[in-house]
Design an enzyme around this catalytic site. Structure first.
Site, PDB file in Angstrom:
ATOM      1  CB  SER A  45      -0.934   0.014   1.218  1.00 34.46           C
ATOM      2  OG  SER A  45      -0.192  -0.112   2.412  1.00 34.46           O
ATOM      3  CG  HIS A 251      -1.166   3.596   4.790  1.00 31.65           C
ATOM      4  ND1 HIS A 251      -1.855   2.983   5.813  1.00 31.65           N
ATOM      5  CD2 HIS A 251      -0.672   2.593   4.012  1.00 31.65           C
ATOM      6  CE1 HIS A 251      -1.785   1.670   5.658  1.00 31.65           C
ATOM      7  NE2 HIS A 251      -1.068   1.411   4.576  1.00 31.65           N
TER       8      HIS A 251
END
Length: 269
Positions: A45, A251
């Site tokens: 990701s 993230h």
């Protein structure tokens, strides 16, 4: 007490499912070949762009973003072809099974982030959010033991497959940033946990860099570009825990992709 236990269980379940890193020969190709040959972007990701928004609808649960560093590099350099196969939640086994089909003799550049999910990133963060300092440190030590004993072989399998399928490619293996700025007043995890999580990121990066170097690949260290933009910095390029979209927690933001990852790939490619 029963409601508290249920809430804690649901919280743990959300974190475990949502925080997953969303879910060669020594002779490398010249930079000119990397720019003119095909570009293949592999990984988890951090490469697909979870947290950056602007997701490509056809990518489904892989959550590939037009603001992810591979997409941005492709737009800026116009390689002869571009295959964006990085996928949210990917492990080394997933890369081997699902992401290598676009590699070939015409591939000039390959980029990849991988290893965090193998090392148990989601469970580490879940444990550190929900448990005591000692529980957090214990889980991190378990992850480090995996990085020592098992991850190097997993990385070798991926790197060998890339070299076999794309023998002329320049391969850039990008690492992971430190998550927290230390020594600042910041709500959330204790300083002990933050320091331990940063240390775990360093430990993982060191292992990945060693395996990349042994395969003749270039390691792209993003810790320097993210410096000053960690969580608790006041100018973070990383999402902290986000209850509205748990999967984007921890993230890079769009700024983290363009300011943290893209310059490192551009320099290394």
């Amino acid at each position: 007490m029963r409601r508290f236990r249920f809430t804690a269980y649901v919280t743990s379940l959300l974190l475990a499912t949502g925080l997953a890193l969303t879910g060669a020969a020594a002779a490398q190709a010249s930079p000119q070949l990397a720019a003119t040959g095909g570009y293949v972007a592999l990984g988890d990701s951090y490469s697909s762009g979870v947290g950056a928004g602007s997701y490509i609808s056809s990518s489904g649960s892989c959550s590939r973003s037009t603001k992810a560093y591979p997409y941005l590099w492709n737009a800026a350099h116009a390689p002869s072809s571009f295959a964006f196969t990085a996928c949210s939640g990917a492990t080394t086994d997933d890369v081997l099974a699902n992401q290598l089909g676009s590699l070939g003799s015409a591939t000039g550049l390959v980029s990849i982030t991988i290893g965090g999910n193998d090392a148990g990133f989601a469970d580490v963060m879940t444990t550190c959010v929900l448990s005591s300092d000692s529980g957090c440190l214990s889980r991190i030590n378990t992850a480090k033991a995996y990085v020592d004993s098992t991850l190097p072989g997993k990385l070798d399998n991926v790197y060998n497959a890339i070299s076999t399928r794309a023998p002329s490619a320049r391969v850039v293996v990008l690492g992971y940033p430190r998550f927290y700025m230390l020594g600042t007043t910041c709500l959330g995890l204790s300083e002990t946990k933050r320091a331990a999580i940063n240390g775990a990121a360093d430990y993982l990066d060191a292992a990945i860099a060693k395996r990349a170097a042994d395969h003749g690949f270039t390691f792209g260290d993003v810790r320097s570009t993210f410096a000053g933009h960690e969580i608790c910095s006041g100018s973070s390029w990383l999402h902290s825990l986000n209850w509205l979209n748990v999967g984007e927690s921890y993230h890079p933001t769009a700024a983290g992709q363009s300011g943290g990852y893209l310059p490192v790939l551009t320099s290394a490619a």
